[in-house]
Design a protein around this motif. Sequence first.
Motif, PDB file in Angstrom:
ATOM      1  N   UNK A 125      43.293  39.840  38.961  1.00  0.00           N
ATOM      2  CA  UNK A 125      42.782  40.352  40.231  1.00  0.00           C
ATOM      3  C   UNK A 125      41.316  40.016  40.408  1.00  0.00           C
ATOM      4  N   UNK A 126      40.817  40.336  41.583  1.00  0.00           N
ATOM      5  CA  UNK A 126      39.439  40.043  41.923  1.00  0.00           C
ATOM      6  C   UNK A 126      38.456  40.808  41.046  1.00  0.00           C
ATOM      7  N   UNK A 127      37.351  40.158  40.767  1.00  0.00           N
ATOM      8  CA  UNK A 127      36.261  40.836  40.057  1.00  0.00           C
ATOM      9  C   UNK A 127      35.616  41.881  40.955  1.00  0.00           C
ATOM     10  N   UNK A 128      35.785  41.708  42.269  1.00  0.00           N
ATOM     11  CA  UNK A 128      35.182  42.597  43.258  1.00  0.00           C
ATOM     12  C   UNK A 128      36.128  43.759  43.557  1.00  0.00           C
ATOM     13  N   UNK A 179      38.870  47.944  32.854  1.00  0.00           N
ATOM     14  CA  UNK A 179      38.282  46.987  31.911  1.00  0.00           C
ATOM     15  C   UNK A 179      39.166  46.837  30.681  1.00  0.00           C
ATOM     16  N   UNK A 180      39.410  45.606  30.322  1.00  0.00           N
ATOM     17  CA  UNK A 180      40.226  45.336  29.149  1.00  0.00           C
ATOM     18  C   UNK A 180      41.707  45.239  29.447  1.00  0.00           C
ATOM     19  N   UNK A 181      42.144  45.772  30.586  1.00  0.00           N
ATOM     20  CA  UNK A 181      43.574  45.754  30.885  1.00  0.00           C
ATOM     21  C   UNK A 181      44.000  44.499  31.627  1.00  0.00           C
ATOM     22  N   UNK A 182      43.136  44.002  32.506  1.00  0.00           N
ATOM     23  CA  UNK A 182      43.523  42.872  33.342  1.00  0.00           C
ATOM     24  C   UNK A 182      42.601  41.687  33.178  1.00  0.00           C
ATOM     25  N   UNK A 183      42.909  40.651  33.941  1.00  0.00           N
ATOM     26  CA  UNK A 183      42.096  39.450  33.984  1.00  0.00           C
ATOM     27  C   UNK A 183      41.399  39.451  35.339  1.00  0.00           C
ATOM     28  N   UNK A 184      40.076  39.437  35.341  1.00  0.00           N
ATOM     29  CA  UNK A 184      39.299  39.535  36.568  1.00  0.00           C
ATOM     30  C   UNK A 184      38.632  38.201  36.859  1.00  0.00           C
ATOM     31  N   UNK A 185      38.841  37.696  38.088  1.00  0.00           N
ATOM     32  CA  UNK A 185      38.281  36.404  38.495  1.00  0.00           C
ATOM     33  C   UNK A 185      37.772  36.482  39.934  1.00  0.00           C
ATOM     34  N   UNK A 186      37.053  35.453  40.333  1.00  0.00           N
ATOM     35  CA  UNK A 186      36.646  35.297  41.725  1.00  0.00           C
ATOM     36  C   UNK A 186      37.860  34.746  42.459  1.00  0.00           C
ATOM     37  N   UNK A 187      38.551  35.581  43.196  1.00  0.00           N
ATOM     38  CA  UNK A 187      39.798  35.161  43.837  1.00  0.00           C
ATOM     39  C   UNK A 187      39.582  34.258  45.051  1.00  0.00           C
ATOM     40  N   UNK A 188      38.341  34.085  45.469  1.00  0.00           N
ATOM     41  CA  UNK A 188      38.067  33.104  46.527  1.00  0.00           C
ATOM     42  C   UNK A 188      38.053  31.691  45.962  1.00  0.00           C
ATOM     43  N   UNK A 189      38.010  31.584  44.655  1.00  0.00           N
ATOM     44  CA  UNK A 189      37.957  30.308  43.951  1.00  0.00           C
ATOM     45  C   UNK A 189      39.367  29.946  43.470  1.00  0.00           C
ATOM     46  N   UNK A 229      46.814  39.563  42.124  1.00  0.00           N
ATOM     47  CA  UNK A 229      46.284  40.291  43.270  1.00  0.00           C
ATOM     48  C   UNK A 229      45.127  39.445  43.806  1.00  0.00           C
ATOM     49  N   UNK A 230      45.421  38.558  44.776  1.00  0.00           N
ATOM     50  CA  UNK A 230      44.421  37.593  45.215  1.00  0.00           C
ATOM     51  C   UNK A 230      43.421  38.128  46.242  1.00  0.00           C
ATOM     52  N   UNK A 231      43.512  39.388  46.597  1.00  0.00           N
ATOM     53  CA  UNK A 231      42.642  39.962  47.624  1.00  0.00           C
ATOM     54  C   UNK A 231      41.177  39.647  47.356  1.00  0.00           C
ATOM     55  N   UNK A 232      40.428  39.521  48.434  1.00  0.00           N
ATOM     56  CA  UNK A 232      38.998  39.268  48.335  1.00  0.00           C
ATOM     57  C   UNK A 232      38.307  40.473  47.701  1.00  0.00           C
ATOM     58  N   UNK A 233      38.781  41.662  48.039  1.00  0.00           N
ATOM     59  CA  UNK A 233      38.218  42.905  47.510  1.00  0.00           C
ATOM     60  C   UNK A 233      39.354  43.915  47.390  1.00  0.00           C
ATOM     61  N   UNK A 234      39.343  44.700  46.366  1.00  0.00           N
ATOM     62  CA  UNK A 234      40.360  45.729  46.165  1.00  0.00           C
ATOM     63  C   UNK A 234      39.682  47.041  45.816  1.00  0.00           C
ATOM     64  N   UNK A 235      39.779  48.001  46.700  1.00  0.00           N
ATOM     65  CA  UNK A 235      39.180  49.300  46.442  1.00  0.00           C
ATOM     66  C   UNK A 235      40.129  50.144  45.604  1.00  0.00           C
ATOM     67  N   UNK A 236      41.385  50.172  45.984  1.00  0.00           N
ATOM     68  CA  UNK A 236      42.396  50.955  45.289  1.00  0.00           C
ATOM     69  C   UNK A 236      43.612  50.066  45.051  1.00  0.00           C
ATOM     70  N   UNK A 237      43.627  49.319  43.973  1.00  0.00           N
ATOM     71  CA  UNK A 237      44.658  48.303  43.747  1.00  0.00           C
ATOM     72  C   UNK A 237      45.985  48.855  43.220  1.00  0.00           C
TER      73      UNK A 237
END
Length: 160
Positions: free
Chosen positions: A89-92, A100-110, A66-74
């Motif tokens: 998905x995005x950390x934002x 928490x603990x279920x997914x991998x969270x990253x800065x998707x702008x990077x 989920x490369x979105x810059x921001x996800x309110x309701x993913x």
Amino acid sequence: VRHEAVPSEGRIFVAAGRSHPLKNVETLKMAFVHLQQAYPDIELDVRSLPPDEHEARIRTAYAVVIPSVSEVSPNAAVDAIRFGKPFIMTSDTGVRERLAGAGIFVDTLDAEALRTAMEKLFDAEEYARASARVQAFRFSHSWEEVAKEFLAIIHTLCAS
């Protein structure tokens, strides 16, 4: 409703969503091109499909991105969880604490962060751990709880 996780039909990453700059698909594609040079057997599926076809695709995917810059309701993260697939998905996101603990969270702008997160999943042990985390994840938020939250907000607004 959860579904039994089935093995993937290859290393196919699914990243589907509306065509919009906030969905950040171009950064994902750039990261993927670099990753595919080292792993030519991987695929990226960004097609928009009807719900039934999309669910069938996730069921047999390797992982969901989920490369979105921001996800309110993913919804894509929820779909990944329903089918027991690792997701990135995005950390934002407004639901990071809940997921928490279920997914991998990253800065998707990077693009490098996206590439690194996807590449980590190629390690069999890491993939097994990521899959187990998703399959073990449980979250319940009943309509009664939602109603109580709304009433608390209304009470706070009326008291102001």
